[in-house]
Scaffold this motif. Structure first.
Motif, PDB file in Angstrom:
ATOM      1  N   MET A   1      14.379 -22.400 -46.595  1.00 16.04           N
ATOM      2  CA  MET A   1      13.790 -21.621 -45.512  1.00 16.04           C
ATOM      3  C   MET A   1      12.589 -22.396 -44.957  1.00 16.04           C
ATOM      4  SD  MET A   1      12.934 -17.661 -45.734  1.00 16.04           S
ATOM      5  CE  MET A   1      13.055 -16.697 -44.305  1.00 16.04           C
ATOM      6  N   ALA A   2      12.523 -22.489 -43.658  1.00 13.99           N
ATOM      7  CA  ALA A   2      11.474 -23.274 -43.007  1.00 13.99           C
ATOM      8  C   ALA A   2      10.119 -22.590 -43.123  1.00 13.99           C
ATOM      9  CB  ALA A   2      11.824 -23.491 -41.534  1.00 13.99           C
ATOM     10  N   GLU A   3       9.110 -23.392 -43.273  1.00 11.38           N
ATOM     11  CA  GLU A   3       7.739 -22.908 -43.348  1.00 11.38           C
ATOM     12  C   GLU A   3       7.286 -22.476 -41.944  1.00 11.38           C
ATOM     13  OE1 GLU A   3       3.948 -23.145 -45.659  1.00 11.38           O
ATOM     14  OE2 GLU A   3       5.853 -23.783 -46.475  1.00 11.38           O
ATOM     15  N   PRO A   4       6.601 -21.322 -41.819  1.00 10.78           N
ATOM     16  CA  PRO A   4       6.173 -20.882 -40.473  1.00 10.78           C
ATOM     17  C   PRO A   4       5.108 -21.828 -39.906  1.00 10.78           C
ATOM     18  CG  PRO A   4       5.226 -19.477 -42.162  1.00 10.78           C
ATOM     19  CD  PRO A   4       6.181 -20.392 -42.851  1.00 10.78           C
ATOM     20  N   THR A   5       5.127 -21.959 -38.608  1.00  8.82           N
ATOM     21  CA  THR A   5       4.131 -22.788 -37.943  1.00  8.82           C
ATOM     22  C   THR A   5       2.956 -21.918 -37.510  1.00  8.82           C
ATOM     23  OG1 THR A   5       5.096 -22.466 -35.752  1.00  8.82           O
ATOM     24  CG2 THR A   5       5.941 -24.314 -37.055  1.00  8.82           C
ATOM     25  N   TYR A   6       1.893 -22.584 -37.098  1.00  4.40           N
ATOM     26  CA  TYR A   6       0.715 -21.872 -36.610  1.00  4.40           C
ATOM     27  C   TYR A   6       1.080 -20.998 -35.423  1.00  4.40           C
ATOM     28  CZ  TYR A   6      -4.005 -21.095 -34.899  1.00  4.40           C
ATOM     29  OH  TYR A   6      -5.160 -20.523 -34.470  1.00  4.40           O
ATOM     30  N   SER A   7       1.928 -21.521 -34.542  1.00  7.77           N
ATOM     31  CA  SER A   7       2.361 -20.772 -33.358  1.00  7.77           C
ATOM     32  C   SER A   7       3.142 -19.519 -33.750  1.00  7.77           C
ATOM     33  CB  SER A   7       3.220 -21.668 -32.470  1.00  7.77           C
ATOM     34  OG  SER A   7       3.713 -20.960 -31.370  1.00  7.77           O
ATOM     35  N   ASP A   8       3.993 -19.631 -34.765  1.00  9.04           N
ATOM     36  CA  ASP A   8       4.758 -18.468 -35.229  1.00  9.04           C
ATOM     37  C   ASP A   8       3.836 -17.365 -35.732  1.00  9.04           C
ATOM     38  OD1 ASP A   8       7.109 -19.807 -34.688  1.00  9.04           O
ATOM     39  OD2 ASP A   8       7.369 -20.510 -36.758  1.00  9.04           O
ATOM     40  N   ILE A   9       2.813 -17.761 -36.458  1.00  7.66           N
ATOM     41  CA  ILE A   9       1.864 -16.782 -36.980  1.00  7.66           C
ATOM     42  C   ILE A   9       1.107 -16.118 -35.837  1.00  7.66           C
ATOM     43  CG2 ILE A   9      -0.237 -16.524 -38.349  1.00  7.66           C
ATOM     44  CD1 ILE A   9       0.910 -18.690 -40.194  1.00  7.66           C
ATOM     45  N   GLN A  10       0.673 -16.914 -34.854  1.00  7.57           N
ATOM     46  CA  GLN A  10      -0.041 -16.360 -33.692  1.00  7.57           C
ATOM     47  C   GLN A  10       0.825 -15.343 -32.954  1.00  7.57           C
ATOM     48  OE1 GLN A  10      -3.248 -17.109 -34.369  1.00  7.57           O
ATOM     49  NE2 GLN A  10      -3.529 -17.393 -32.204  1.00  7.57           N
ATOM     50  N   LYS A  11       2.096 -15.670 -32.752  1.00 11.92           N
ATOM     51  CA  LYS A  11       2.999 -14.760 -32.041  1.00 11.92           C
ATOM     52  C   LYS A  11       3.199 -13.471 -32.830  1.00 11.92           C
ATOM     53  CE  LYS A  11       5.511 -18.432 -29.711  1.00 11.92           C
ATOM     54  NZ  LYS A  11       6.746 -19.226 -29.688  1.00 11.92           N
ATOM     55  N   ALA A  12       3.392 -13.601 -34.147  1.00 14.59           N
ATOM     56  CA  ALA A  12       3.609 -12.412 -34.976  1.00 14.59           C
ATOM     57  C   ALA A  12       2.379 -11.506 -34.960  1.00 14.59           C
ATOM     58  CB  ALA A  12       3.946 -12.831 -36.404  1.00 14.59           C
ATOM     59  N   VAL A  13       1.201 -12.103 -35.040  1.00 17.76           N
ATOM     60  CA  VAL A  13      -0.041 -11.315 -35.016  1.00 17.76           C
ATOM     61  C   VAL A  13      -0.191 -10.619 -33.675  1.00 17.76           C
ATOM     62  CG1 VAL A  13      -2.556 -11.513 -35.001  1.00 17.76           C
ATOM     63  CG2 VAL A  13      -1.231 -12.671 -36.763  1.00 17.76           C
ATOM     64  N   ARG A  14       0.105 -11.316 -32.602  1.00 15.77           N
ATOM     65  CA  ARG A  14      -0.011 -10.730 -31.259  1.00 15.77           C
ATOM     66  C   ARG A  14       0.931  -9.538 -31.111  1.00 15.77           C
ATOM     67  NH1 ARG A  14       1.422 -14.936 -28.295  1.00 15.77           N
ATOM     68  NH2 ARG A  14      -0.559 -15.934 -28.727  1.00 15.77           N
ATOM     69  N   VAL A  15       2.166  -9.676 -31.591  1.00 19.27           N
ATOM     70  CA  VAL A  15       3.143  -8.591 -31.493  1.00 19.27           C
ATOM     71  C   VAL A  15       2.694  -7.389 -32.315  1.00 19.27           C
ATOM     72  CG1 VAL A  15       5.490  -7.926 -32.150  1.00 19.27           C
ATOM     73  CG2 VAL A  15       5.111 -10.065 -30.934  1.00 19.27           C
ATOM     74  N   GLU A  16       2.221  -7.641 -33.522  1.00 18.46           N
ATOM     75  CA  GLU A  16       1.772  -6.530 -34.367  1.00 18.46           C
ATOM     76  C   GLU A  16       0.565  -5.816 -33.771  1.00 18.46           C
ATOM     77  OE1 GLU A  16       3.229  -5.075 -37.009  1.00 18.46           O
ATOM     78  OE2 GLU A  16       4.867  -6.430 -36.485  1.00 18.46           O
ATOM     79  N   LYS A  17      -0.355  -6.574 -33.186  1.00 20.97           N
ATOM     80  CA  LYS A  17      -1.513  -5.932 -32.544  1.00 20.97           C
ATOM     81  C   LYS A  17      -1.075  -5.096 -31.354  1.00 20.97           C
ATOM     82  CE  LYS A  17      -5.228  -9.020 -33.903  1.00 20.97           C
ATOM     83  NZ  LYS A  17      -6.272  -9.936 -33.455  1.00 20.97           N
ATOM     84  N   LEU A  18      -0.120  -5.578 -30.583  1.00 23.52           N
ATOM     85  CA  LEU A  18       0.389  -4.790 -29.457  1.00 23.52           C
ATOM     86  C   LEU A  18       1.036  -3.497 -29.962  1.00 23.52           C
ATOM     87  CD1 LEU A  18       1.894  -7.511 -27.099  1.00 23.52           C
ATOM     88  CD2 LEU A  18      -0.075  -6.045 -26.653  1.00 23.52           C
ATOM     89  N   ARG A  19       1.773  -3.589 -31.049  1.00 25.91           N
ATOM     90  CA  ARG A  19       2.395  -2.383 -31.620  1.00 25.91           C
ATOM     91  C   ARG A  19       1.339  -1.385 -32.082  1.00 25.91           C
ATOM     92  NH1 ARG A  19       7.196  -4.918 -35.363  1.00 25.91           N
ATOM     93  NH2 ARG A  19       8.549  -5.543 -33.630  1.00 25.91           N
ATOM     94  N   ILE A  20       0.295  -1.886 -32.727  1.00 27.40           N
ATOM     95  CA  ILE A  20      -0.774  -1.002 -33.201  1.00 27.40           C
ATOM     96  C   ILE A  20      -1.459  -0.321 -32.027  1.00 27.40           C
ATOM     97  CG2 ILE A  20      -3.030  -0.958 -34.330  1.00 27.40           C
ATOM     98  CD1 ILE A  20      -1.971  -3.243 -36.147  1.00 27.40           C
ATOM     99  N   TRP A  21      -1.805  -1.073 -30.986  1.00 23.25           N
ATOM    100  CA  TRP A  21      -2.462  -0.495 -29.812  1.00 23.25           C
ATOM    101  C   TRP A  21      -1.532   0.479 -29.086  1.00 23.25           C
ATOM    102  CZ3 TRP A  21      -7.345  -0.227 -28.357  1.00 23.25           C
ATOM    103  CH2 TRP A  21      -8.257  -1.106 -28.933  1.00 23.25           C
ATOM    104  N   PHE A  22      -0.254   0.158 -29.004  1.00 23.87           N
ATOM    105  CA  PHE A  22       0.697   1.050 -28.342  1.00 23.87           C
ATOM    106  C   PHE A  22       0.797   2.374 -29.105  1.00 23.87           C
ATOM    107  CE2 PHE A  22       5.054   2.592 -27.532  1.00 23.87           C
ATOM    108  CZ  PHE A  22       4.952   2.780 -26.171  1.00 23.87           C
ATOM    109  N   ALA A  23       0.826   2.311 -30.432  1.00 25.14           N
ATOM    110  CA  ALA A  23       0.874   3.537 -31.237  1.00 25.14           C
ATOM    111  C   ALA A  23      -0.390   4.362 -31.042  1.00 25.14           C
ATOM    112  CB  ALA A  23       1.053   3.182 -32.715  1.00 25.14           C
ATOM    113  N   TRP A  24      -1.541   3.702 -30.946  1.00 32.39           N
ATOM    114  CA  TRP A  24      -2.808   4.403 -30.720  1.00 32.39           C
ATOM    115  C   TRP A  24      -2.788   5.119 -29.369  1.00 32.39           C
ATOM    116  CZ3 TRP A  24      -6.858   3.597 -27.161  1.00 32.39           C
ATOM    117  CH2 TRP A  24      -8.041   4.274 -27.447  1.00 32.39           C
ATOM    118  N   ILE A  25      -2.322   4.424 -28.346  1.00 33.10           N
ATOM    119  CA  ILE A  25      -2.253   5.021 -27.002  1.00 33.10           C
ATOM    120  C   ILE A  25      -1.287   6.204 -26.999  1.00 33.10           C
ATOM    121  CG2 ILE A  25      -1.462   4.615 -24.628  1.00 33.10           C
ATOM    122  CD1 ILE A  25      -2.597   1.753 -24.935  1.00 33.10           C
ATOM    123  N   CYS A  26      -0.116   6.026 -27.604  1.00 30.69           N
ATOM    124  CA  CYS A  26       0.867   7.117 -27.640  1.00 30.69           C
ATOM    125  C   CYS A  26       0.322   8.334 -28.387  1.00 30.69           C
ATOM    126  CB  CYS A  26       2.157   6.643 -28.302  1.00 30.69           C
ATOM    127  SG  CYS A  26       3.106   5.511 -27.294  1.00 30.69           S
ATOM    128  N   GLY A  27      -0.343   8.100 -29.503  1.00 36.70           N
ATOM    129  CA  GLY A  27      -0.920   9.212 -30.262  1.00 36.70           C
ATOM    130  C   GLY A  27      -1.950   9.972 -29.457  1.00 36.70           C
TER     131      GLY A  27
END
Length: 86
Positions: free
Chosen positions: A1-27
């Motif tokens: 299994m390939a090791e994640p790159t810095y860019s992959d981590i940045q994208k994953a963090v950005r997506v998770e933060k968007l999900r968290i903010w979207f849940a906050w707004i919806c609530g």
């Protein structure tokens, strides 16, 4: 299994933060809809306003705690990927 790159981590963090903010707004939108639906009933309206305030504070605290935990995990993963893990 390939090791994640810095860019992959940045994208994953950005997506998770968007999900968290979207849940906050919806609530908060759901809380506002409930408060608006009960505004004509005076006793229930007061109770709803108190619950709305408590709900908003709870959602906001959860938002910042989740974001902080995500930032800590992301920082650890970035250090590992970049080789700065001491």
């Amino acid at each position: 299994m390939a090791e994640p790159t810095y860019s992959d981590i940045q994208k994953a963090v950005r997506v998770e933060k968007l999900r968290i903010w979207f849940a906050w707004i919806c609530g908060n939108v759901i809380l506002l809809i409930i408060a608006n639906g009960t505004k004509d009933i005076h006793v229930v309206s007061v109770i709803t306003q108190v619950l709305l305030t408590v709900g908003f504070l709870a959602l906001t605290v959860a938002l910042f705690r989740m974001t902080g935990a995500l930032n800590r995990k992301a920082a650890t993963a970035r250090r590992q990927v970049l080789g700065d893990d001491l």
